[in-house]
Design an enzyme around this catalytic site. Structure first.
Site, PDB file in Angstrom:
ATOM      1  CB  CYS A  45      -0.921   0.014   1.211  1.00 48.34           C
ATOM      2  SG  CYS A  45      -2.082  -1.366   1.253  1.00 48.34           S
TER       3      CYS A  45
HETATM    4  C1  BEZ Z   1       0.520  -4.502   1.909  1.00 47.59           C
HETATM    5  O1  BEZ Z   1       0.080  -3.485   1.402  1.00 47.59           O
HETATM    6  O2  BEZ Z   1       1.699  -4.814   1.845  1.00 47.59           O
HETATM    7  C2  BEZ Z   1      -0.410  -5.407   2.683  1.00 47.59           C
HETATM    8  C3  BEZ Z   1      -1.726  -5.072   2.884  1.00 47.59           C
HETATM    9  C4  BEZ Z   1      -2.553  -5.898   3.603  1.00 47.59           C
HETATM   10  C5  BEZ Z   1      -2.076  -7.072   4.111  1.00 47.59           C
HETATM   11  C6  BEZ Z   1      -0.760  -7.407   3.891  1.00 47.59           C
HETATM   12  C7  BEZ Z   1       0.082  -6.573   3.194  1.00 47.59           C
END
Ligand code: BEZ
Length: 219
Positions: A45
Site C-alpha cells: 500500500c
Molecule cells: C501490503 O500493502 O503490503 C499489505 C496489505 C494488507 C495485508 C498485507 C500486506
C-alpha cells in the site's frame, strides 16, 4: 450490493485527510478515481499511494480527481503520509478517506470476506462526469496495482466517450483504434472516410484527433 458498470456511483459524505467531503460535490463535472487499499503502514500500500501521488500531473491533465480509502482512521492516514513521503519520495497529494465504520466500503462492496473479512481489498472505480461507474477493478492484497494501466484505461474511456470507436488490446494513446460495431459502413464512411479491414468486422482507423479542453465536458 455490487457496484456495476453504468451504475451511479453511490454518494456519501466522509471525513478525509482534506476535511469532510461530499463525494458527488467533490467530483464536480470531472472524472474521478476512488480506490481502496487494505491497510495503512503496510508495504505494498505504501508503494501504491506514493506512486499514485507521483502521477498527479497525469491525472490533472485528464481532469481526473483521485481519492483513496481504507478502514483506517484519518489520523492514521496523516501519520502514514509522512512514511510514504520518506520512503516513496512523495506524500499523497489527494484526499484519503477514513472509513473506520466501513460504511463506504459496504456501499462499494470493497470488503470481500473470503479474502479478508475486515479490510478492504484493492478496489478501483473510475467515475465519469455523469457520476456513473466506467471501470471497476479488484486486486488482492498481495498484488500492487499498475496505475499506468489505470491512466491508459482512462485515455480509452475519454476517447470512446467522444468518438464512435473502441480501443484494441494493448492500445496506447495515439495508436490506431477500431470503429465501433454500432456504426454502419455508410455512417463510418461519413465519419472516417476509409479504414483498413482485415475482416469485415474489424475496421481500423487512426485515432481521432483529441481536444483536451472537452475531456471533462461530456461522456
Ligand atoms: C501490503 O500493502 O503490503 C499489505 C496489505 C494488507 C495485508 C498485507 C500486506
Amino acid at each position: 450490493m455490487a457496484v456495476r458498470l453504468g451504475d451511479e456511483a453511490p454518494d456519501f459524505t466522509a471525513q478525509s485527510t482534506e476535511g469532510e467531503i461530499n463525494f458527488h460535490q467533490w467530483l464536480g463535472d470531472g472524472w474521478g478515481v476512488l480506490f481502496s487499499h487494505p491497510k495503512d503502514f503496510t508495504p505494498v500500500c505504501t508503494t501504491e499511494l506514493g506512486y499514485t501521488a507521483s502521477l498527479k500531473a497525469e491525472f490533472d491533465r485528464r481532469d481526473v480527481k483521485v481519492i483513496a480509502l481504507s478502514v483506517d482512521s484519518v489520523a492514521d492516514h496523516h501519520r502514514w503520509s509522512a512514511d510514504i513521503e520518506e520512503t516513496q519520495g512523495m506524500a499523497p497529494n489527494f484526499p484519503m478517506i477514513g472509513d473506520a465504520d466501513r460504511t463506504i466500503a459496504g456501499m462499494y462492496d470493497m470488503i470481500h470476506p473470503n479474502a479478508d473479512s475486515t479490510h478492504t481489498v484493492r478496489s478501483v472505480f473510475v467515475i465519469g462526469p455523469d457520476n456513473t461507474v466506467k471501470l471497476t477493478l479488484t486486486y488482492p492484497a498481495s498484488t500492487g496495482r499498475n496505475f499506468d494501466e489505470i491512466l491508459r484505461v482512462i485515455d480509452s474511456l475519454q476517447l470512446t466517450a467522444k468518438h464512435k470507436v473502441s480501443t484494441p488490446a494493448q492500445w496506447k494513446q495515439g495508436e490506431d483504434v477500431i470503429i465501433a460495431g454500432s456504426v454502419s459502413n455508410d455512417e463510418a464512411k461519413e465519419i472516417f472516410g476509409e479504414w483498413e479491414s482485415p475482416k469485415p468486422y474489424i475496421r481500423i482507423v487512426p485515432q481521432p484527433e483529441e481536444d483536451r479542453s472537452e475531456v471533462g465536458a461530456t461522456t
